[in-house]
Write a protein that holds these residues in place. Sequence first.
Motif, PDB file in Angstrom:
ATOM      1  N   PRO A 285     -25.235  18.559 -32.476  1.00 45.10           N
ATOM      2  CA  PRO A 285     -24.289  18.922 -30.864  1.00 45.10           C
ATOM      3  C   PRO A 285     -24.762  19.043 -29.626  1.00 45.10           C
ATOM      4  CG  PRO A 285     -23.992  20.710 -32.859  1.00 45.10           C
ATOM      5  CD  PRO A 285     -25.601  19.855 -33.315  1.00 45.10           C
TER       6      PRO A 285
ATOM      7  N   LEU B 114     -27.210  24.205 -25.517  1.00 42.80           N
ATOM      8  CA  LEU B 114     -26.476  24.003 -26.744  1.00 42.80           C
ATOM      9  C   LEU B 114     -27.710  23.199 -27.996  1.00 42.80           C
ATOM     10  CD1 LEU B 114     -23.686  24.590 -28.157  1.00 42.80           C
ATOM     11  CD2 LEU B 114     -23.461  22.406 -27.669  1.00 42.80           C
ATOM     12  N   SER B 119     -25.149  26.817 -30.925  1.00 42.90           N
ATOM     13  CA  SER B 119     -23.604  27.753 -29.674  1.00 42.90           C
ATOM     14  C   SER B 119     -23.816  29.489 -30.388  1.00 42.90           C
ATOM     15  CB  SER B 119     -22.678  27.139 -30.771  1.00 42.90           C
ATOM     16  OG  SER B 119     -22.665  27.464 -31.922  1.00 42.90           O
ATOM     17  N   ASP B 120     -25.122  30.157 -31.224  1.00 37.58           N
ATOM     18  CA  ASP B 120     -24.655  31.456 -31.141  1.00 37.58           C
ATOM     19  C   ASP B 120     -24.607  32.430 -30.411  1.00 37.58           C
ATOM     20  OD1 ASP B 120     -24.606  30.576 -34.031  1.00 37.58           O
ATOM     21  OD2 ASP B 120     -25.418  31.322 -34.341  1.00 37.58           O
ATOM     22  N   ARG B 219     -23.055  28.720 -22.105  1.00 36.01           N
ATOM     23  CA  ARG B 219     -21.546  28.691 -21.541  1.00 36.01           C
ATOM     24  C   ARG B 219     -21.274  30.349 -20.982  1.00 36.01           C
ATOM     25  NH1 ARG B 219     -18.314  24.508 -21.930  1.00 36.01           N
ATOM     26  NH2 ARG B 219     -16.349  26.304 -21.355  1.00 36.01           N
TER      27      ARG B 219
ATOM     28  N   VAL C  49     -17.922  21.224 -32.380  1.00 34.47           N
ATOM     29  CA  VAL C  49     -18.825  21.548 -31.885  1.00 34.47           C
ATOM     30  C   VAL C  49     -20.332  21.616 -30.516  1.00 34.47           C
ATOM     31  CG1 VAL C  49     -19.632  20.802 -34.198  1.00 34.47           C
ATOM     32  CG2 VAL C  49     -19.958  19.373 -32.701  1.00 34.47           C
ATOM     33  N   THR C  50     -18.656  20.869 -29.625  1.00 32.25           N
ATOM     34  CA  THR C  50     -19.266  21.096 -28.446  1.00 32.25           C
ATOM     35  C   THR C  50     -18.571  22.542 -27.784  1.00 32.25           C
ATOM     36  OG1 THR C  50     -18.619  19.503 -27.226  1.00 32.25           O
ATOM     37  CG2 THR C  50     -20.994  19.643 -28.372  1.00 32.25           C
ATOM     38  N   GLY C  51     -18.691  22.658 -26.430  1.00 34.09           N
ATOM     39  CA  GLY C  51     -17.460  23.521 -25.365  1.00 34.09           C
ATOM     40  C   GLY C  51     -17.533  24.956 -26.168  1.00 34.09           C
ATOM     41  N   ALA C  52     -16.619  25.231 -25.537  1.00 36.27           N
ATOM     42  CA  ALA C  52     -16.335  26.530 -25.380  1.00 36.27           C
ATOM     43  C   ALA C  52     -16.392  27.457 -27.246  1.00 36.27           C
ATOM     44  CB  ALA C  52     -14.882  27.017 -24.932  1.00 36.27           C
ATOM     45  N   ALA C  54     -17.714  25.546 -29.944  1.00 34.75           N
ATOM     46  CA  ALA C  54     -19.107  24.877 -30.623  1.00 34.75           C
ATOM     47  C   ALA C  54     -19.464  26.252 -31.372  1.00 34.75           C
ATOM     48  CB  ALA C  54     -19.993  24.947 -29.429  1.00 34.75           C
ATOM     49  N   GLN C  55     -19.126  27.604 -31.282  1.00 35.45           N
ATOM     50  CA  GLN C  55     -20.208  28.616 -32.049  1.00 35.45           C
ATOM     51  C   GLN C  55     -19.224  28.105 -33.604  1.00 35.45           C
ATOM     52  OE1 GLN C  55     -20.847  32.513 -30.902  1.00 35.45           O
ATOM     53  NE2 GLN C  55     -21.999  32.965 -32.462  1.00 35.45           N
TER      54      GLN C  55
END
Lengths: 324, 290, 410
Positions: A285, B114, B119-120, B219, C49-52, C54-55
């Motif tokens: 991703p 990312l 994303s963790d 982010r 799976v992308t952006g805010a 994603a986790q």
Amino acid sequence: MLLRHPPFALLIGILTVLAGLPLLGLPNTALNFLFFVLVIALAGQGWNLAGGYGGQFSFGHAAFFGVGAYTTAILQVRYGVNAWLGFGAGIALGSFVGFVIGSLSFRAGLRGSYFALVTLAFAEVLRILANAAPITGGAAGILIKLDVAPANFQFASRAVFFWIALALVGAVLILNRMIEQRRFGAYLVAIRENEAAARALGVNVLAVKLQAISLSAAITAAAGALYAQYFLYLDAAIAFGPWISVEALLAAIIGGAGTVLGPLLGAGLLHGLGEITKLAAGRVPGIDLVVYGIVLILVVAFAPRGVIGLFTKGDKGGEPTSHG
Amino acid sequence: MYSPAIIFEAVLNGLMTGAVYALIALGLTLVYGVLHIINFAHGALLTAAMFAVFALHVAFRVDPYVSILIVTPLFFALGYGLQRFVIGPASHGDDQNILLVTLGLSILIENGLLAIFRSDTRTIDVPYGFNVVEVGPLLLSQPKLIGLAGSVAVAILLWLFMVRTDTGKAIRAVAKERLGATLMGIDVAHIYAITFGLGCACLAVAAALLMPSFYVNPRVGNAFVLVAFTIVVLGGMGSIAGALIGGLFIGMVESVSGLLLGESLGQIGIFLIFILVLLLRPTGLFGAKA
Amino acid sequence: MTNKTPILSGDADRRTILKGALAGAAIIASPAVLRAQTPTVKVGILQPVTGALAQDGGFGRLGAEIALKEINDAGGIKSLSGAKLEMVFADARSNPEAATQEVEKLNGEGVAAIVGGFASPICLAASQAASRYDLPYIVDVGVSDQIVNRGLKNTFRLGPGFGTVTTAAVTNLVKLNEAAGKPAKTVVLVHEDGLFGSGLAKLMATELPKHGFEVLETIAHPTPSRDMSNVALRIRALNPDLVIPSSYYGEFVLLARTMQQQRIRPKGIYAVLNGAASNFRFVKEFPDAAENVMDCNHWHDPRKAKSAAVMKAAADAGSVWAYNIPLNYSCVKLLADAVEKAASRDRAKIIEALTNSTFEDHIMPYGPTKFVNGQNTGAGPVNTQVQGGDIKVIFPESFANAKPVFPVRA
């Protein structure tokens, strides 16, 4: 040049071709994609009027998009108002909010980055309020009841939504072209190029700017109202989030700020690019958006005056210039 | 209603948080004051710096405060290179293009991080992470106090650099009068890149000061950007002292209005100040007359 | 891999880019023709799976993948002569517009059903887009009750909705408190100001007083929050017996750390639908701050044999454990069961099979599945507690693998 200042016949031609697309039997994937491109194009057209022609660089068009969207939704859900009337009210209220924000900022003499930042702040205030106020449904958002009927501004066919969006974009294209040819358009460009000189020449700068921002806000509010009717769900981040402010200005600038066709071209290009990078990306991703970011920079590097600018090299007439 | 002791503690908390805001705003205001651009990639660069500190800690057990010595020069170089070889050439010196290029950069950096780090939400564990300094009944977080001291120190160093060194003087000359500076033989492109590098270096220090008490995910930088803009406006675009005092002030306002209005609505306090300052005194409290 | 992208190749001129974009609609319209005809059943997995988000999207995708692998390794769909399930993955990019576009694409690819969504706005938009094609949509998490209240025939939710979770959270809390001799009387609610937290706090604030609790204060905070020290400060000043936080991961970590630092030790921290309190990363990174934190949340049934296998598969994939994994695993298994019963790729038949489903082979603490208006009526949350660096189920007793530690001794 032809693309920078397209004759009406060309505009009508482009619109006719686009209107014919659904008749070719495009799948809904394509129609859904094109509809969303048109919504962004419409929001960008709004931005373009104040930002592209008038040089009033806004980072906060989300304020108008959100007001248009929420007004339409709230009037239907809370007060049982007809969706079409709600749509009109959304545009009107969006325009009014544009007028108010414009009055406050322009009277304070805010220009360039300062105007950009104050519009951003207004949009953020609206976002926080919408997230807390009961009438907007607060954080849970607001859901327009799914009830497919033309009277409810809901259609079974994606094509109808596409045509409505196209009609709005087309109307603004023609309006835009008419403005270019009228005195109002000339005043706007004069203010963008040199506000002091425009004032010295007798242009009522404040009045012209206020007209521009009100009209600009109305157009972007229409995009918001259209979004609400299509997706039938809003929350504060969707309606007033920075994403739409960025989309609106990105579409206009990438396409060609201060040109009639710029926002439409820019919206199509950006979202087409987004879809292509999605297809090309692998499992990890984020890679697709990395590519998207790189291509965005490359486009700016090679098309500094927007994509329209590529076709109109040497034509300095309406070229947008810097204004810091 | 709250007792004066609590309000006092909230003010202190605000000062400590605000100092780091100030450091982030410092980078932004510097770039704005000289290049006259709004750097959309500022938040993403902060995130990148935080990941750099995180990675150094995880991979080589480098203490976050020690990593300042590594990350700061690294980010200075990164910033210099970005402005000199990417932002400058790609934007052709046009404001709206700079905006788009920095926007493109922020998308690229955020999603690059990312892809690399996933994303963790991650944190680092340092032995002093939970240390407190007891002042009477107050328990002040040690990492946050260090953040306050570090930020003030960086602001002073930066100010000294600007007034004492030739490069600093050249930066100020370019900020005031680009054309005149060029005629004096100053390499404007070089100065722009130095300035952008300094802005990134500030972010690197801020990242190192934040990491012992904060978390990082791809982010995270966005959370700080809007507040940094507010501080830049409040302090006057381009003003170092303004950014520092503005940061401390906004930190306090956020903290106290958060206490009184609730954290969510408290955010409105910041934006209302922002709007009022812009409408009433757009040059900020410390800015030069436009 | 990215070098294959034509627009990135060295001679990328402007016209290529432009043409590429204009042709974009045509390309996305026809990906189906690129795929060879195979006797698989295509399953759309939609996650941000992308952006805010994603986790969470990453966890959800992993859960779905584990289930798909398990089903295929066991011989696929028997009633369709061993047809394998083929995942068609779609990134919802953390926003409803992208999710809608992905649903259109998945439909174009001919998926038999879609599983996922995670966030309520995404689930609302995506299930509605899927309903145009009578395409079955199984919501994995999305707790908003609006999702199943719209009368969409295609939409099913295996997990509990908002109302169920909050009611259970209150009921379970009252029982826990009574069992411990009613040590807790005063409460402070801390919640993020989005859909999750706000609705929850509102319900808690009205329900808890009916059961003899006094809500001292309700503190909202935005996501992301840069600082939670003021929230901790107010908690310290109010000195409640119980803190009930409902926040996403980052904010709860900040709060728990600050509370530990400020030496705030209530008799219990009872989180509801919390992003961190039942996340092993938090437990591992801050064992002291996490110890004895309770959560009322989605969780797997620890006593089912399959649970351990799924946990192992997740660990093998290098992931920490989170509730999205068993939920998505179970949702995909539910779908496979429905396809098996329907013995067909036909969407209407799959919807019918889902409507009549009595699926039991999930690893959630639910019992046999029974959908009423798309909502699994047997679904509910459980209470977990961090004990000795592990996450245990403490309530209800029928699923518990540990006794609650409450009140917490300082």
